[in-house]
Design a protein around this motif. Sequence first.
Motif, PDB file in Angstrom:
ATOM      1  N   PHE A  35       0.870  -1.185   0.000  1.00 36.90           N
ATOM      2  CA  PHE A  35       0.000   0.000   0.000  1.00 36.90           C
ATOM      3  C   PHE A  35       0.906   1.235   0.000  1.00 36.90           C
ATOM      4  CE2 PHE A  35      -2.662  -3.256   2.091  1.00 36.90           C
ATOM      5  CZ  PHE A  35      -3.755  -3.237   1.220  1.00 36.90           C
ATOM      6  N   ASN A  36       1.497   1.510  -1.142  1.00 34.45           N
ATOM      7  CA  ASN A  36       2.561   2.520  -1.191  1.00 34.45           C
ATOM      8  C   ASN A  36       2.070   3.955  -1.076  1.00 34.45           C
ATOM      9  OD1 ASN A  36       1.417   2.680  -3.745  1.00 34.45           O
ATOM     10  ND2 ASN A  36       3.180   1.805  -4.799  1.00 34.45           N
ATOM     11  N   LYS A  37       0.765   4.154  -0.967  1.00 29.98           N
ATOM     12  CA  LYS A  37       0.227   5.501  -0.731  1.00 29.98           C
ATOM     13  C   LYS A  37      -0.347   5.625   0.682  1.00 29.98           C
ATOM     14  CE  LYS A  37      -2.197   7.506  -3.976  1.00 29.98           C
ATOM     15  NZ  LYS A  37      -3.258   7.709  -5.002  1.00 29.98           N
ATOM     16  N   ALA A  38      -0.199   4.582   1.481  1.00 32.54           N
ATOM     17  CA  ALA A  38      -0.770   4.578   2.834  1.00 32.54           C
ATOM     18  C   ALA A  38       0.300   4.884   3.871  1.00 32.54           C
ATOM     19  CB  ALA A  38      -1.399   3.222   3.128  1.00 32.54           C
ATOM     20  N   PHE A  42      -2.805   3.722   8.896  1.00 33.76           N
ATOM     21  CA  PHE A  42      -3.781   2.907   8.154  1.00 33.76           C
ATOM     22  C   PHE A  42      -3.443   1.428   8.296  1.00 33.76           C
ATOM     23  CE2 PHE A  42      -4.641   0.526   4.237  1.00 33.76           C
ATOM     24  CZ  PHE A  42      -6.029   0.589   4.207  1.00 33.76           C
ATOM     25  N   THR A  79     -11.037   0.460  -1.847  1.00 39.11           N
ATOM     26  CA  THR A  79     -10.123   0.860  -0.771  1.00 39.11           C
ATOM     27  C   THR A  79      -8.694   0.487  -1.118  1.00 39.11           C
ATOM     28  OG1 THR A  79     -11.837   0.634   0.912  1.00 39.11           O
ATOM     29  CG2 THR A  79      -9.541   0.533   1.662  1.00 39.11           C
ATOM     30  N   SER A  82      -7.231   2.729  -3.744  1.00 33.56           N
ATOM     31  CA  SER A  82      -7.006   4.112  -3.305  1.00 33.56           C
ATOM     32  C   SER A  82      -5.682   4.271  -2.561  1.00 33.56           C
ATOM     33  CB  SER A  82      -8.162   4.586  -2.418  1.00 33.56           C
ATOM     34  OG  SER A  82      -8.166   3.900  -1.177  1.00 33.56           O
ATOM     35  N   PHE A  83      -5.170   3.161  -2.017  1.00 34.98           N
ATOM     36  CA  PHE A  83      -3.908   3.220  -1.279  1.00 34.98           C
ATOM     37  C   PHE A  83      -2.737   2.623  -2.062  1.00 34.98           C
ATOM     38  CE2 PHE A  83      -6.906   3.636   2.282  1.00 34.98           C
ATOM     39  CZ  PHE A  83      -6.357   4.750   2.902  1.00 34.98           C
ATOM     40  N   GLU A  85      -0.406   2.802  -5.690  1.00 34.89           N
ATOM     41  CA  GLU A  85      -0.036   3.500  -6.915  1.00 34.89           C
ATOM     42  C   GLU A  85       0.697   2.513  -7.811  1.00 34.89           C
ATOM     43  OE1 GLU A  85       1.723   7.809  -8.134  1.00 34.89           O
ATOM     44  OE2 GLU A  85       2.759   6.758  -6.515  1.00 34.89           O
TER      45      GLU A  85
END
Length: 343
Positions: A35-38, A42, A79, A82-83, A85
């Motif tokens: 989850f490289n955008k989290a 989270f 979900t 969204s987290f 990329e």
Amino acid sequence: MILGQALFGGRDLKVVEIDGNSANQRLDKFLLKYFNKAGKSFIYKMLRKKRIKYNGSKALGNEILKSGDFIQMYLSEETINSFMEAKMVDKADRGFSIIYEDKNIIICDKPAGLAVQRDSINVGNTLNDQLLFYLYEKGEYLPKKESVFTPSICNRLDRNTSGIVLFGKNYEAVKVLNEIIRKRKIDKFYLTVLKGVIEEEGTISAYHIKNEKGQAEIFSEFKEGSKKIVTKYKRLAENGEYSFAKVNLITGKTHQIRACFKFMGHCVIGDRKYGDFNINKLFKKNYSLDNQFLHSYKVVFKEKYGFFSYLEGKEFIAPLDSKKEKIIFKLFGDGEEDNFEKY
């Protein structure tokens, strides 16, 4: 490896199987890459709520992953997306040559002027970009299948230093190569031309600090914040004005070789940061040399070490390019046969 996604108890279930490129790391580290955008908040919230499980059980995040383990994610596809990329491989023109390659490693020869990795100044077509695109074209690296691992360069060279760079093709290779370098299980040798006549051989033991401008400062005695450095050298030839030298880099700090020889009063020719302006001007005029004469020409795998035991005793050499060879011949050759020891 993503095994599938299904509806489970009113929630989406996504199952990820751990493969060799994701094993041997903490679960929370894996999830932060996946989850490289989290953020960490989270990840730990999902672990606490059991929305992410490890091998079907509640996870804490500190578990060490093994190949064949499973991570269950009770999260909607929206979900998850969204987290995350998506990783991309940029097209990059190849500027390197390959000295050696197998299923785990590429040992390549980088030309002067090519940045090794991206930073605030070098935003594309770096050596790392070129190597990734090379593997992508061969079908050995497919970013859609590698959600958390990216093949990587393991040793850095300054942009204007040429020579050998080591690149790991899988997770275990990158991990062990970094250990080999950190634990000094390989010898790294450089060739350089220096101002003045140096001793036949010697060792520079000093202390190094990287200042706010990104430059290296060398001190003969310890100063707060400094690190001990060791640089060995052997003179191969001299002509009364310049020395041709082989350097064995024992430690590896920013601009270590260049700054050490400046400290000794024998700066590297062509070096715009630490060198002599008038000498640099002369070599640019006579030989079109517009950067430091510093070349990482040989690495030797000194001993057996884990994953790369099969390279024990092997040495790999990147020869000088034609411009540097011409400078050596003009400065130190005798017209028929070079009068210096073959490096």
